[in-house]
Motif scaffolding. Structure first.
Motif, PDB file in Angstrom:
ATOM      1  N   VAL A 193     -96.827 102.845 -28.166  1.00 58.92           N
ATOM      2  CA  VAL A 193     -96.066 102.847 -29.293  1.00 58.92           C
ATOM      3  C   VAL A 193     -94.609 102.419 -28.887  1.00 58.92           C
ATOM      4  O   VAL A 193     -94.077 101.518 -29.702  1.00 58.92           O
ATOM      5  N   ARG A 196     -94.424  98.584 -27.674  1.00 59.95           N
ATOM      6  CA  ARG A 196     -94.440  97.654 -28.796  1.00 59.95           C
ATOM      7  C   ARG A 196     -93.046  97.694 -29.741  1.00 59.95           C
ATOM      8  O   ARG A 196     -92.764  96.420 -30.251  1.00 59.95           O
ATOM      9  N   ARG A 197     -92.622  98.781 -30.302  1.00 60.51           N
ATOM     10  CA  ARG A 197     -91.428  98.741 -30.531  1.00 60.51           C
ATOM     11  C   ARG A 197     -90.202  98.060 -29.938  1.00 60.51           C
ATOM     12  O   ARG A 197     -89.373  97.306 -30.747  1.00 60.51           O
ATOM     13  N   ARG A 200     -91.124  93.895 -30.181  1.00 58.73           N
ATOM     14  CA  ARG A 200     -90.799  93.177 -31.479  1.00 58.73           C
ATOM     15  C   ARG A 200     -89.499  93.226 -31.900  1.00 58.73           C
ATOM     16  O   ARG A 200     -89.284  92.388 -32.708  1.00 58.73           O
ATOM     17  N   GLN A 202     -87.761  94.797 -33.931  1.00 58.91           N
ATOM     18  CA  GLN A 202     -87.377  95.188 -35.216  1.00 58.91           C
ATOM     19  C   GLN A 202     -88.420  96.287 -35.562  1.00 58.91           C
ATOM     20  O   GLN A 202     -89.296  96.607 -34.848  1.00 58.91           O
ATOM     21  N   GLU A 203     -87.832  97.040 -36.671  1.00 59.70           N
ATOM     22  CA  GLU A 203     -88.486  98.256 -37.241  1.00 59.70           C
ATOM     23  C   GLU A 203     -89.811  98.105 -37.744  1.00 59.70           C
ATOM     24  O   GLU A 203     -90.850  98.620 -37.228  1.00 59.70           O
ATOM     25  N   GLN A 204     -89.947  96.923 -38.441  1.00 58.03           N
ATOM     26  CA  GLN A 204     -91.241  96.595 -39.376  1.00 58.03           C
ATOM     27  C   GLN A 204     -92.293  96.083 -38.208  1.00 58.03           C
ATOM     28  O   GLN A 204     -91.898  95.087 -37.683  1.00 58.03           O
ATOM     29  N   ALA A 205     -93.363  96.789 -38.481  1.00 63.98           N
ATOM     30  CA  ALA A 205     -94.687  95.853 -37.334  1.00 63.98           C
ATOM     31  C   ALA A 205     -95.365  94.892 -38.443  1.00 63.98           C
ATOM     32  O   ALA A 205     -95.483  95.221 -39.737  1.00 63.98           O
TER      33      ALA A 205
END
Length: 329
Positions: A193, A196-197, A200, A202-205
């Motif tokens: 988790v 992956r954060r 990317r 950014q907050e939104q997946a």
């Protein structure tokens, strides 16, 4: 929104679409494959899902990602103590141009309605969802407004021990086909988790759409082709009857519980690529389908008995079918 009938998909097609949906949701949600599969099966069985666990475990992300992958219209409502029923269903608003009252639909007029932290709002407001969940319609000031198809409620709730929560009334709980726990992720899953954060940036997946509303209806129609052996039906009835006779329970599961047990087992079988239901399918879904429908006796409650444990004990003592013939279609 779609109103025209959708042709039924074959069971292999249902299973293939299901795998693609779950794989796509898995790009955003880590370590919840079993819960997500049961949530998807619930939607294919025509039911509603309640995610219940402590805050911060990704319940909202899971619900939002599933809605996106399914390609359904989506609306989220953050439930708070001051929320009113009209904030869910909508209301009649005076229009000065026509000097008449015009109905303004609320957020429940969507494909998937996410009621976030549903037990933080008062029971009066919670009850505004009862008709929508049971009848797929909303009645306001003498008029009835149908909801679009498909329509499903995905709700999240916090344990009742948390401050500022209201217990869901029994009638409200009974409208949910399943109540799913998420649980803490494992060490490796939690590390994934975090990774992956960071990756990317950014907050939104981001989750891609996999199917659309018409395909979801076709998958639901395909699930209807799943065969259920009479002995499996009897097994479901026996399990539910055992809840009504258990000494630790004041109120057992209703016939809606046995029906949901069969419907969800059928959807689980279809996602597994089978057009027949095994007793193992029933056992897999028994706890999430039945546990939230049980009312403990005061003695059992005082001794900290858990409905989930009672259902598991019933599964251990109620004999299953000796043999179940598979479908030959």
């Amino acid at each position: 929104m779609t109103d025209s009938p959708a042709p039924a998909l074959s069971i292999p097609e249902v299973a293939a679409h299901g795998r693609r949906i779950l794989d796509e949701v898995g790009t955003a949600v880590v370590g919840m494959r079993d819960s997500l599969e049961l949530a998807l099966a619930t939607i294919l069985a025509g039911g509603h899902v309640l995610f219940e666990d402590v805050p911060g475990l990704g319940k909202t992300l899971a619900a939002r990602s599933l809605a996106t992958a399914l390609g359904l219209d989506f609306a989220r409502l953050q439930c708070t103590p001051d929320l009113l029923p009209a904030d869910i269903t909508g209301s009649a608003v005076y229009d000065p141009a026509t000097t008449d009252f015009v109905f303004r639909p609320g957020p429940v007029f969507t494909g998937i309605f996410l009621a976030d932290e549903i037990n933080r709002t008062a029971p009066k407001t919670q009850s505004a969802l009862l008709e929508a969940m049971a009848e797929r319609q909303v009645s306001i000031e003498g008029s009835t407004y149908p909801l679009q198809r498909p329509f499903h409620v995905l709700a999240t709730s916090n344990p009742v021990e948390y401050e500022g929560t209201y217990p869901l009334p029994e009638a409200q709980l009974d409208r949910f086909m399943v109540r799913l726990g998420v649980g803490y992720p494992g060490r490796d899953e939690e590390r994934e988790v975090l990774r992956r954060r960071l990756d990317r940036r950014q907050e939104q997946a981001e989750v891609r759409q996999v199917v659309d509303a018409r395909t979801v209806l076709a998958m639901q129609a395909g699930v209807e082709a799943t065969d259920v052996d009479p002995d499996v039906l009897t097994y479901c009835v026996d399990l539910v009857a055992a809840t009504r006779a258990d000494s630790q329970l004041e109120v057992g599961a209703s016939p809606r519980g046995s029906q949901n047990l069969v419907l969800l087992a059928r959807a689980v079988a279809a996602l597994d690529g089978r057009d027949y239901v095994l007793p193992e399918d029933v056992k897999r879904v028994a706890v999430p389908v039945l546990a939230h429908r049980l009312t403990l006796t005061p003695t059992a409650w005082a001794s900290n008995a858990q409905p989930q444990s009672i259902v598991r004990a019933i599964l251990d003592r109620v004999p299953g079918p000796a043999a179940v013939a598979t479908a030959t279609r």
